[in-house]
Design an enzyme around this catalytic site. Structure first.
Site, short mmCIF file in Angstrom:
data_model
loop_
_atom_site.label_atom_id
_atom_site.label_comp_id
_atom_site.label_asym_id
_atom_site.label_seq_id
_atom_site.Cartn_x
_atom_site.Cartn_y
_atom_site.Cartn_z
N ASP A 140 -6.70 2.80 -0.87
CA ASP A 140 -6.54 2.42 0.68
C ASP A 140 -7.80 2.44 1.33
OD1 ASP A 140 -6.89 5.35 0.36
OD2 ASP A 140 -5.54 5.70 2.19
N VAL A 165 3.42 0.59 3.10
CA VAL A 165 3.11 -0.35 4.06
C VAL A 165 3.25 -1.76 3.00
CG1 VAL A 165 1.96 -1.89 5.50
CG2 VAL A 165 1.90 0.80 5.52
N ASP A 209 0.74 -1.34 0.01
CA ASP A 209 -0.20 0.00 -0.04
C ASP A 209 0.91 1.17 -0.10
OD1 ASP A 209 -2.75 1.32 0.47
OD2 ASP A 209 -1.57 2.34 2.26
#
Length: 254
Positions: free
Chosen positions: A109, A13, A6
């Site tokens: 996200d 991440v 992400d």
């Protein structure tokens, strides 16, 4: 095993998921100047810490809110694993019923968080993601994504406060002993931590009032652990929400 990534405005991440087991989660700073090779080397080095090699991975999936890095990360990962990498966006099946004015505007996200939350929890749901911005997503009892709100993130607010105020200094996010600060540093900590916690409590109350029912509340993101403990509402922190959602979407599009 897949590599899930992400890409956020401040951090990237990523982690490896083997079936439903998350082997690791790590963060690196988002650097828009890095090349695909530099990202490939960084990711390879971190995977090797966990004794994972590119040949162990069958594929990858990326969600991103930084368009100029999306393709860079995709090519970097494909250098490592020699397999196609999926991008969360138009053309990818998610199973999420999105009711906002323009579904294409929904950040990857937020979409991924919502997919993961619905897989594990009964709606209605409120999902809080605390990163560069703090976002709040609302899903009704019919499993429909209604929308939400975006407010300045904890660290963003603090950085802005310090940079625009000559006498204030940068601080950490350790909690003060009391809500009422007796010195400048404790006053800033109290304002940032308790102020954000109170804001979330207030937003949750207003969302539930508008829906006409109580919601299950989840929180994720790198800054959630600093603020959520001070909320008066019961909020479950799930640091793995993004990666779990990416794995679900990957499986839907095999």
């Amino acid at each position: 095993m897949i590599l899930a990534i992400d890409v956020g405005n401040s951090n990237i991440v990523f982690g490896c998921i083997d079936n439903d087991e998350i082997r690791f989660i790590e963060r690196m700073s988002t650097d828009r100047k890095k090349t695909e090779l530099e990202y490939a080397v960084s990711i390879k080095n971190i995977m090797e810490i966990y004794h994972i090699q590119g040949k162990d991975l069958e594929g990858g999936i990326i969600s991103s809110v930084v368009p100029q890095l999306t393709e860079v990360l995709k090519m970097a990962v494909e250098k490592l694993i020699k397999a196609p990498v999926k991008i969360v966006g138009p053309g990818l099946k998610t199973g999420l019923n999105i009711l906002i004015d323009n579904p294409a505007q929904l950040g990857g996200d937020l979409l991924v968080d919502s997919v993961a939350a619905l897989a594990e929890h009964k709606p209605p749901l409120i999902i809080i993601d605390m990163g560069t911005a703090t976002t709040v997503c609302v899903i009704n009892e019919k499993r429909q994504y209604l929308g939400g709100m975006i407010l300045p993130g904890v660290r963003t607010s603090l950085d802005s406060l310090v940079s625009n105020t000559s006498l204030l200094q940068q601080i950490g996010l350790e909690p003060p002993e009391k809500v009422i600060g007796r010195n400048t540093i404790d006053s800033m900590k109290s304002g940032i931590l308790y102020g954000n916690a109170a804001a979330l409590d207030g937003l949750i109350e207003r969302i539930e009032e508008e829906l006409g029912q109580s919601c299950r509340i989840l929180a994720t993101g790198g800054l959630a652990k600093f603020v959520i403990p001070f909320c008066k509402r019961e909020i479950t922190i799930d640091d793995d929400l993004l990666l779990k959602g990416l794995k679900i979407i990957y499986d839907k599009n095999r």
